[in-house]
Design a protein around this motif. Structure first.
Motif, PDB file in Angstrom:
ATOM      1  N   THR A 102       0.912  -1.338  -0.044  1.00 41.15           N
ATOM      2  CA  THR A 102      -0.092   0.137   0.075  1.00 41.15           C
ATOM      3  C   THR A 102       0.890   1.146   0.055  1.00 41.15           C
ATOM      4  OG1 THR A 102      -0.166   0.122   2.373  1.00 41.15           O
ATOM      5  CG2 THR A 102      -1.914  -1.229   1.152  1.00 41.15           C
ATOM      6  N   ASP A 103       0.350   2.275  -0.380  1.00 40.74           N
ATOM      7  CA  ASP A 103       0.860   3.660  -0.437  1.00 40.74           C
ATOM      8  C   ASP A 103       1.040   4.332   0.872  1.00 40.74           C
ATOM      9  OD1 ASP A 103       1.592   3.877  -3.262  1.00 40.74           O
ATOM     10  OD2 ASP A 103      -0.338   3.474  -3.645  1.00 40.74           O
ATOM     11  N   GLY A 104      -0.023   3.861   1.667  1.00 43.61           N
ATOM     12  CA  GLY A 104      -0.006   4.663   3.019  1.00 43.61           C
ATOM     13  C   GLY A 104      -1.233   4.116   3.868  1.00 43.61           C
ATOM     14  N   LYS A 105      -1.576   4.541   4.846  1.00 44.59           N
ATOM     15  CA  LYS A 105      -2.785   4.308   5.745  1.00 44.59           C
ATOM     16  C   LYS A 105      -3.434   5.373   6.376  1.00 44.59           C
ATOM     17  CE  LYS A 105      -0.683   3.044  10.175  1.00 44.59           C
ATOM     18  NZ  LYS A 105      -0.719   1.994  10.889  1.00 44.59           N
ATOM     19  N   VAL A 106      -4.668   5.058   6.788  1.00 42.54           N
ATOM     20  CA  VAL A 106      -5.252   6.011   7.640  1.00 42.54           C
ATOM     21  C   VAL A 106      -4.988   5.911   9.005  1.00 42.54           C
ATOM     22  CG1 VAL A 106      -7.562   6.878   8.466  1.00 42.54           C
ATOM     23  CG2 VAL A 106      -7.265   6.372   5.848  1.00 42.54           C
ATOM     24  N   LEU A 107      -4.340   6.948   9.649  1.00 38.29           N
ATOM     25  CA  LEU A 107      -3.923   6.868  10.957  1.00 38.29           C
ATOM     26  C   LEU A 107      -5.047   6.749  11.912  1.00 38.29           C
ATOM     27  CD1 LEU A 107      -1.359   6.110  12.704  1.00 38.29           C
ATOM     28  CD2 LEU A 107      -1.137   8.822  12.945  1.00 38.29           C
ATOM     29  N   SER A 108      -5.976   8.056  11.716  1.00 42.39           N
ATOM     30  CA  SER A 108      -7.053   8.218  12.351  1.00 42.39           C
ATOM     31  C   SER A 108      -8.127   9.101  11.595  1.00 42.39           C
ATOM     32  CB  SER A 108      -6.764   9.160  13.563  1.00 42.39           C
ATOM     33  OG  SER A 108      -6.203  10.276  13.356  1.00 42.39           O
ATOM     34  N   VAL A 109      -9.325   8.746  12.032  1.00 44.99           N
ATOM     35  CA  VAL A 109     -10.575   9.715  11.533  1.00 44.99           C
ATOM     36  C   VAL A 109     -11.290  10.311  12.396  1.00 44.99           C
ATOM     37  CG1 VAL A 109     -12.819   9.011  10.249  1.00 44.99           C
ATOM     38  CG2 VAL A 109     -10.981   7.517  10.008  1.00 44.99           C
ATOM     39  N   SER A 110     -11.273  11.885  12.182  1.00 48.64           N
ATOM     40  CA  SER A 110     -11.842  12.784  12.950  1.00 48.64           C
ATOM     41  C   SER A 110     -13.147  13.359  12.498  1.00 48.64           C
ATOM     42  CB  SER A 110     -10.657  13.598  13.293  1.00 48.64           C
ATOM     43  OG  SER A 110      -9.672  13.152  14.076  1.00 48.64           O
ATOM     44  N   VAL A 111     -13.862  13.982  13.452  1.00 46.07           N
ATOM     45  CA  VAL A 111     -15.259  14.519  13.092  1.00 46.07           C
ATOM     46  C   VAL A 111     -15.327  15.634  14.058  1.00 46.07           C
ATOM     47  CG1 VAL A 111     -16.367  12.421  11.942  1.00 46.07           C
ATOM     48  CG2 VAL A 111     -16.581  13.116  14.531  1.00 46.07           C
ATOM     49  N   GLY A 112     -15.917  16.647  13.907  1.00 49.86           N
ATOM     50  CA  GLY A 112     -16.215  17.920  14.432  1.00 49.86           C
ATOM     51  C   GLY A 112     -17.676  18.225  14.799  1.00 49.86           C
ATOM     52  N   ALA A 113     -18.000  18.418  16.003  1.00 53.98           N
ATOM     53  CA  ALA A 113     -19.472  18.822  16.382  1.00 53.98           C
ATOM     54  C   ALA A 113     -19.268  20.540  16.456  1.00 53.98           C
ATOM     55  CB  ALA A 113     -19.869  18.384  17.969  1.00 53.98           C
ATOM     56  N   MET A 114     -20.489  21.132  16.267  1.00 50.70           N
ATOM     57  CA  MET A 114     -20.220  22.448  16.095  1.00 50.70           C
ATOM     58  C   MET A 114     -20.155  23.154  17.439  1.00 50.70           C
ATOM     59  SD  MET A 114     -20.977  24.387  13.354  1.00 50.70           S
ATOM     60  CE  MET A 114     -22.476  23.376  12.620  1.00 50.70           C
ATOM     61  N   ARG A 115     -19.237  24.174  17.494  1.00 48.19           N
ATOM     62  CA  ARG A 115     -18.683  25.009  18.679  1.00 48.19           C
ATOM     63  C   ARG A 115     -18.846  26.299  18.385  1.00 48.19           C
ATOM     64  NH1 ARG A 115     -13.549  22.162  21.223  1.00 48.19           N
ATOM     65  NH2 ARG A 115     -13.428  24.018  22.333  1.00 48.19           N
ATOM     66  N   PRO A 116     -18.833  27.246  19.372  1.00 53.48           N
ATOM     67  CA  PRO A 116     -18.740  28.947  19.168  1.00 53.48           C
ATOM     68  C   PRO A 116     -17.448  29.350  18.498  1.00 53.48           C
ATOM     69  CG  PRO A 116     -19.612  28.290  21.423  1.00 53.48           C
ATOM     70  CD  PRO A 116     -19.210  26.916  20.627  1.00 53.48           C
ATOM     71  N   ASN A 117     -17.658  30.179  17.469  1.00 53.94           N
ATOM     72  CA  ASN A 117     -16.661  30.581  16.640  1.00 53.94           C
ATOM     73  C   ASN A 117     -16.384  32.217  16.811  1.00 53.94           C
ATOM     74  OD1 ASN A 117     -14.349  31.078  15.071  1.00 53.94           O
ATOM     75  ND2 ASN A 117     -15.517  30.472  13.085  1.00 53.94           N
ATOM     76  N   PRO A 118     -15.702  32.944  17.568  1.00 52.83           N
ATOM     77  CA  PRO A 118     -15.654  34.147  17.646  1.00 52.83           C
ATOM     78  C   PRO A 118     -14.864  34.893  16.633  1.00 52.83           C
ATOM     79  CG  PRO A 118     -14.187  33.315  19.297  1.00 52.83           C
ATOM     80  CD  PRO A 118     -14.794  31.903  18.813  1.00 52.83           C
ATOM     81  N   ALA A 119     -14.131  33.948  15.951  1.00 51.34           N
ATOM     82  CA  ALA A 119     -13.303  34.564  14.987  1.00 51.34           C
ATOM     83  C   ALA A 119     -13.833  35.101  13.464  1.00 51.34           C
ATOM     84  CB  ALA A 119     -12.261  33.442  14.429  1.00 51.34           C
ATOM     85  N   LYS A 120     -15.372  34.475  13.410  1.00 51.12           N
ATOM     86  CA  LYS A 120     -15.984  34.903  12.046  1.00 51.12           C
ATOM     87  C   LYS A 120     -17.227  35.208  12.255  1.00 51.12           C
ATOM     88  CE  LYS A 120     -13.565  31.967   8.487  1.00 51.12           C
ATOM     89  NZ  LYS A 120     -13.700  30.887   7.516  1.00 51.12           N
ATOM     90  N   LYS A 121     -18.070  35.897  11.580  1.00 50.65           N
ATOM     91  CA  LYS A 121     -19.246  36.364  11.728  1.00 50.65           C
ATOM     92  C   LYS A 121     -20.269  35.334  11.807  1.00 50.65           C
ATOM     93  CE  LYS A 121     -18.702  41.089   9.815  1.00 50.65           C
ATOM     94  NZ  LYS A 121     -19.193  41.947   8.726  1.00 50.65           N
ATOM     95  N   VAL A 122     -20.043  34.037  11.318  1.00 50.80           N
ATOM     96  CA  VAL A 122     -20.934  32.937  11.113  1.00 50.80           C
ATOM     97  C   VAL A 122     -21.234  32.516  12.590  1.00 50.80           C
ATOM     98  CG1 VAL A 122     -20.674  32.438   8.712  1.00 50.80           C
ATOM     99  CG2 VAL A 122     -19.086  31.520  10.570  1.00 50.80           C
ATOM    100  N   GLY A 123     -20.376  32.701  13.388  1.00 53.91           N
ATOM    101  CA  GLY A 123     -20.436  32.331  14.999  1.00 53.91           C
ATOM    102  C   GLY A 123     -20.427  31.077  15.214  1.00 53.91           C
TER     103      GLY A 123
END
Length: 221
Positions: A2-23
């Protein structure tokens, strides 16, 4: 082999974001132990947003959609950044869905096809352009310019064939385009070398959206 492998799979739940207007943001991703379904999410603003089922995207104007269905980053590039920054960077820190190992993402070509596990097939589309949310999460001075300059961007991927992915899955490169261009080279041209923009139009595998944007930039020049 094989050429490589998936070391880990990650997902994200929604959290507040003060850096953008979408929030809100889904950049805070955590590895999961169970298999995850991956499918084409459709248009950026009106589709399912992330290609990874269970993964959230806050800024749907700039992130997600078919050409950014999945984001991959390599453990090797994380190791390089750890040495540079003097801090630990766990899988998922940069907001990627797939942390890879053994696959040289600096040599990844736009339009090649990865087969992951039994059925899932993904194709690299372009590098990650850093944003204010990324800057806020990292807390590093001038992070946006530094990340772009070092050109260890990881790669966005579109879904060619839907399927499941889990940690440990092998990655095989089953197709490379005839007129290939690496994600690294394309990113450098796009960000820093406007005179070379016509070269992007010559490469196989460029998305229609990116091609149209490049044509517009060339016309303005």
């Amino acid at each position: 082999m094989t050429d490589g492998k998936v070391l880990s799979v990650s997902v994200g739940a929604m959290r507040p974001n003060p850096a953008k207007k979408v929030g809100k943001t889904g950049i805070y991703k955590e590895p999961v132990a169970h298999p995850v379904d991956v499918r084409a999410p459709g248009p950026k603003r009106t589709g399912l947003h992330s290609g990874v089922v269970g993964d959230e995207i806050g800024d749907t104007k700039h992130h997600g959609g078919d050409d950014q269905a999945v984001y991959a980053y390599s453990r090797e590039d994380y190791d390089w950044w750890e040495a540079e920054l003097g801090r630990t960077l766990p899988d998922g820190m940069f907001g990627e869905n797939l942390t890879t190992e053994g696959l040289d993402l600096l040599a990844t070509q736009i339009g090649e096809v990865w087969r992951i596990g039994d059925t899932l097939e993904l194709s690299p589309t372009f590098g990650r352009i850093p944003c204010a949310t990324f800057q806020a999460k990292m807390g590093e001075q001038k992070w946006l310019k530094r990340f772009a300059r070092e050109n260890r961007t990881g790669t966005y991927l579109r879904v060619v064939t839907p399927g499941q992915v889990r940690a440990g899955d092998p990655i095989d490169i089953i197709h490379r385009p005839t007129r290939g261009m690496t994600v690294t080279e394309a990113f450098a041209i796009y960000m820093f070398d406007p005179a070379s923009l016509p070269r992007l139009l010559e490469a196989d595998g460029m998305s229609e959206h990116l091609r149209a944007e490049v044509e517009e930039r060339i016309a303005r020049l």
